[in-house]
Scaffold this active site. Structure first.
Site, short mmCIF file in Angstrom:
data_model
loop_
_atom_site.label_atom_id
_atom_site.label_comp_id
_atom_site.label_asym_id
_atom_site.label_seq_id
_atom_site.Cartn_x
_atom_site.Cartn_y
_atom_site.Cartn_z
N TYR A 10 -2.11 2.38 17.36
CA TYR A 10 -1.07 1.54 17.98
C TYR A 10 -0.91 1.78 19.48
O TYR A 10 -0.86 0.86 20.27
CB TYR A 10 0.28 1.82 17.31
CG TYR A 10 0.52 1.05 16.03
CD1 TYR A 10 -0.55 0.45 15.34
CD2 TYR A 10 1.80 0.94 15.49
CE1 TYR A 10 -0.33 -0.23 14.16
CE2 TYR A 10 2.01 0.25 14.30
CZ TYR A 10 0.95 -0.32 13.65
OH TYR A 10 1.18 -1.00 12.49
N HIS B 75 10.70 -1.59 1.42
CA HIS B 75 10.89 -2.82 0.65
C HIS B 75 12.24 -2.86 -0.09
O HIS B 75 13.00 -3.82 0.05
CB HIS B 75 9.76 -2.99 -0.39
CG HIS B 75 8.38 -2.91 0.20
ND1 HIS B 75 8.08 -3.41 1.45
CD2 HIS B 75 7.23 -2.39 -0.29
CE1 HIS B 75 6.79 -3.20 1.69
NE2 HIS B 75 6.26 -2.58 0.67
N ARG C 1 18.26 -7.65 -9.89
CA ARG C 1 19.10 -8.16 -10.97
C ARG C 1 20.54 -7.76 -10.69
O ARG C 1 20.85 -6.56 -10.58
CB ARG C 1 18.61 -7.54 -12.27
CG ARG C 1 19.36 -7.95 -13.48
CD ARG C 1 18.74 -7.23 -14.67
NE ARG C 1 19.46 -7.54 -15.88
CZ ARG C 1 19.76 -6.65 -16.81
NH1 ARG C 1 19.38 -5.40 -16.69
NH2 ARG C 1 20.42 -7.02 -17.89
C1 BG6 Z 1 2.77 -1.81 -0.20
C2 BG6 Z 1 2.60 -0.41 -0.69
O1 BG6 Z 1 3.68 -1.83 0.86
O2 BG6 Z 1 3.24 -2.64 -1.24
C3 BG6 Z 1 1.69 -0.37 -1.90
O3 BG6 Z 1 2.06 0.39 0.34
C4 BG6 Z 1 2.14 -1.36 -2.94
O4 BG6 Z 1 1.63 0.92 -2.44
C5 BG6 Z 1 2.35 -2.72 -2.33
O5 BG6 Z 1 1.14 -1.41 -3.94
C6 BG6 Z 1 2.91 -3.70 -3.33
O6 BG6 Z 1 2.95 -4.96 -2.76
P1 BG6 Z 1 2.84 -6.25 -3.65
O7 BG6 Z 1 2.92 -7.36 -2.67
O8 BG6 Z 1 1.52 -6.17 -4.36
O9 BG6 Z 1 3.98 -6.20 -4.60
#
Ligand code: BG6
Length: 788
Positions: A146, A264, A367
């Protein structure tokens, strides 16, 4: 000078209004996996959407790969691009051909290469008689690259005045709060905040991107429901069937919490929990409201998490990372986390976050389960199916995969009929399909008319400058600030082993109680590696004997705390029966936390309304400081029980905006309060601990005050920070009717042994000066402290 600036700005505005201009998109790492799998397709999708709307484009695939080789790879990828089903084949072929002609590969290695790229873009813009609207640089490269790339872009490839620059960055954004901060500082020296688009691809998943619009469009129905009075719990889940094979060098360093939960699932949580801004179309407002969620998150404790690791993981690490035969990894591949928010909307509502590899199914969902207060008079067979108020009530944002196989938004029919924006249609699903125990027909179910992958959604949002779909620096650091303490505290925890796939059975099921998570079933012993089996807590009984000639209770920690909590409650009942009040003085630190939690969650008959709480000692920090003993009491006990406010007696360490200033006479004031309210200044129960140096309360070895004399409350100095303390004195402690000393953990073993042998030497070991004049002293020690 000013006139020129105004002119440039005006020109920019006019140009933006005309929506005419050239946009260059530079894909760094154009031959890599992510680019091949998603990014080129996303760029093509953008072109399909935007071509003919006024902007011209050029796409520059770049990498370190040599030109010819790179060109071959990119040509192959471009050949494989596809159009959505609703684009006619002839039109698709035409657009694909255009896109291929606008896309080129070039090697980009040195600063000169960047400067040459910039020149070529300028020449192209001039040749075509366009004006430059902006440049997007998509970093699909490992994070270690980066800084160099950022430096080269900043020095040699920025667009001219009036045109924007957007750089798109992929995770990982650091490994903990410190490294994220470092990375952010580095990038901040090359780019402005508004130029950076940090991707969390889950924010581009259609069901996730729908959370805010859904909440917005259904405000009327949700206004009364989206809160602690109606929501029973929120589950945010991402399960995978794949394991980490082939990626263990990354995974060993990150593990599931850093890989999935910190980013996430936390992002999703903020979308569910945030206060809805009046205008959800305003990126600024959305980002501000998201940040407020982080401020409301309650800190996580070890007990907020359950961790697992699929059984083959350590072997995969040994193989891939060349580790010795006996190597066992502690990296979790599964985690369940219980999160609480401290605000009026969500107080008390459990947010359960869960993710793992090698699980039984691939699925992601949010959920929201609502409480059900209905009591139905009609029997099940006579109820109007689907609409009954007695059926479960839930809203599900189904991210994808699983039984549905596609993204969806589902609302129980007994809640309300939702409104969804264009682009989503109501769907049925095959008969017999069940979701969370309900037939699909119990829901209003909607799916996107056209499924789009997350990267296509995000690339379009980058182009439109929708910053709320990306992670700002503040957001990133707030998230790491939330997760890092938990990660640190779990660093040496052994995760539960699980076989992987359907065989996991109920091994990973977990449940919450009293703010803690625990697995629902005991780990079968054959899964625990290592010779022999350790004695289980049930192999021991609570032992009673003596220590320093006073009663001693020893047990495993859980039983010990249970016994102590029972004894505290018994003392409280007795005192209330006798005088109508119970005066309890509590120490801070980590040992009593489990006691506080036990009292808060498991002692329903405790006479809280008649209890006065006093502090044994306090650090000279503001009461809201996490170091404050009162703060610990507040978090683990006070906020869970109904104690009248006027019965709570924090130590006055923070008077007139000063901390423990002698002239404020805080210690004297506390002593006076005790004398006024506690008969004979004799507490009904004082809970003490014992430090590894033999200190108790905040009375340290060689303390010039508090070990003897008239003073009831004193200011002292601790050998470790925060140094200044306020403490009850030994003479006051010794006036108590009952004193309990709680000692836990292996680290206390040595001092426990030493103190068992010494006489009355409070100067050297203040704990040896605890000898109630006419009250009772009981020692509570766990096996580790007592037996080592
Ligand atoms: C990524 C992770 O951010 O998301 C992975 O580094 C994971 O470990 C993936 O498998 C899952 O993404 P998706 O889009 O397949 O649900």
């Amino acid at each position: 000078m000013l006139a020129v600036a105004v002119f440039v700005a005006l020109l920019g505005c006019l140009r933006a209004q005309e929506l005419r201009g050239h946009v260059s998109i530079v894909l760094l790492g154009a031959t890599g996996d992510l680019a091949k799998k998603y990014l080129w397709q996303g760029l093509f999708q953008l072109y399909l959407e935007e071509a003919g709307k006024g902007h011209n484009f050029s796409f520059h695939g770049t990498a370190l790969t040599a030109t010819e080789q790179g060109q071959e790879v990119v040509a192959k990828v471009l050949e494989s691009l596809s159009c959505p089903k609703d684009v006619a084949p002839a039109r698709c072929a035409e657009l694909k051909d255009q896109f291929q002609r606008l896309s080129q590969y070039r090697q980009l290695k040195t600063t000169e290469d960047y400067a040459a790229l910039s020149k070529d873009i300028e020449a192209l813009v001039q040749r075509e008689g366009l004006w430059e609207a902006g440049r997007i640089f998509y970093f699909s490269v490992p994070p270690f690259a980066y800084t160099d790339i950022a430096r080269s872009i900043n020095s040699s490839c920025r667009p001219g005045p009036g045109a924007w620059l957007r750089v798109v960055l992929e995770k990982p954004f650091g490994h903990n709060h410190l490294s994220a901060q470092q990375l952010a500082t580095d990038l901040g020296s090359f780019f402005h905040e508004e130029e950076m688009y940090r991707v969390d691809h889950y924010l581009g998943k259609q069901a996730v991107a729908q959370i805010l619009p859904f909440r917005d469009q259904n405000r009327k129905a949700l206004d009364g429901l989206w809160n602690r009075h109606h929501v029973e719990r929120v589950e945010i889940v991402m399960k995978e069937t794949v394991d980490a094979e082939g990626r263990t060098s990354f995974y060993e360093e990150y593990g599931v919490i850093r890989d999935v939960l910190q980013n996430h699932l936390t992002e999703i949580l903020t979308l569910v929990a945030m206060e809805l801004p009046p205008d959800v179309g305003s990126s600024e407002d959305v980002l501000r409201h998201k940040l407020q969620v982080f401020q409301a998150l309650q800190g996580l404790q070890k007990g907020s998490a359950v961790l697992g690791q699929y059984q083959a993981y350590s072997e995969q690490v040994r193989k891939e990372l060349d580790k010795p035969a006996g190597f066992l990894s502690l990296t979790p591949t599964f985690a369940g986390i219980l999160v609480h928010l401290d605000n009026l909307r969500w107080e008390g509502v459990p947010f359960l976050l869960m993710s793992g590899k090698a699980l039984d199914e691939r699925v992601g969902y949010v959920r929201v389960l609502f409480r059900n207060r209905a009591c139905c008079a009609q029997s099940e067979q006579h109820r109007a199916a689907e609409q009954s108020a007695c059926l479960p009530r839930q809203i599900v944002f189904y991210i994808g995969h699983g039984v549905l196989g596609s993204p969806a938004v589902l609302v129980s029919r007994n809640l309300f009929r939702p409104t969804l924006p264009g682009g989503w249609e109501q769907v049925g699903g095959p008969p017999g399909l069940h979701l969370f125990g309900c037939p699909l027909s119990d829901f209003y179910a909607y799916s996107p008319v056209r499924e789009q992958d997350a990267y296509s959604v995000l690339i379009s949002r980058i182009f439109h400058g929708r910053k709320d779909s990306f992670i700002t620096t503040e957001n990133l650091l707030a998230s790491w600030a939330f997760w890092t303490p938990l990660l640190d505290s779990l660093a040496h925890e052994a995760p539960r082993l699980y076989p992987g796939g359907a065989e996991n059975g109920h091994l990973l099921d977990f449940e919450f109680s009293g703010g803690q998570l625990s697995f629902s079933v005991q780990q079968p012993e054959q899964l625990v590696p290592g010779p022999g089996s350790a004695p289980a807590p049930s192999d021991f009984q609570v032992l009673r004997s003596t220590y320093r000639d006073r009663p001693l209770v020893t047990a495993w920690p859980e039983e010990l705390i249970a016994k102590l909590a029972d004894d505290v409650e018994a003392a409280a009942m007795k005192a209330v029966r006798r005088t109508g009040q119970f005066h309890l003085a509590l120490s801070g630190g980590s040992s009593p936390v489990a006691l506080f939690q036990q009292l808060a969650m498991g002692h329903y008959a405790f006479p809280w309304a008649h209890t006065h709480l006093w502090l044994v000692d306090e650090r000279c920090v503001p009461l809201w400081d996490p170091e404050s003993n009162f703060q610990g009491l507040q978090t683990h006990l006070l906020q869970h029980v109904r104690l009248p406010h006027y019965n709570v007696h924090p130590m006055p360490v923070h008077l007139r905006q000063r901390l423990c200033a002698e002239e404020d006479q805080g210690a004297q004031a506390y002593a006076e309060e005790i004398s006024a309210l506690v008969a004979n200044s004799s507490f009904d129960l004082v809970l003490l601990g014992m430090g590894t140096d033999g200190h108790t309360a905040s009375l340290f070895p060689q303390s010039p005050t508090g070990l003897e004399g008239e003073q009831l409350v004193v200011l002292t100095e601790s050998p470790s920070g925060p140094r200044r303390r306020m403490s009850l004195s030994l003479p006051l402690i010794n006036r108590a009717r009952r004193v309990a000393v709680l000692v836990m953990g292996r680290l206390k073993r040595e001092i426990t042994l030493l103190v068992s042998r010494v006489g009355h030497e409070p100067k050297k070991w203040p704990i040896s000066g605890v000898r109630p004049v006419s009250g009772q002293l009981v020692w509570y020690m766990d096996y580790e402290a007592f037996l080592g």
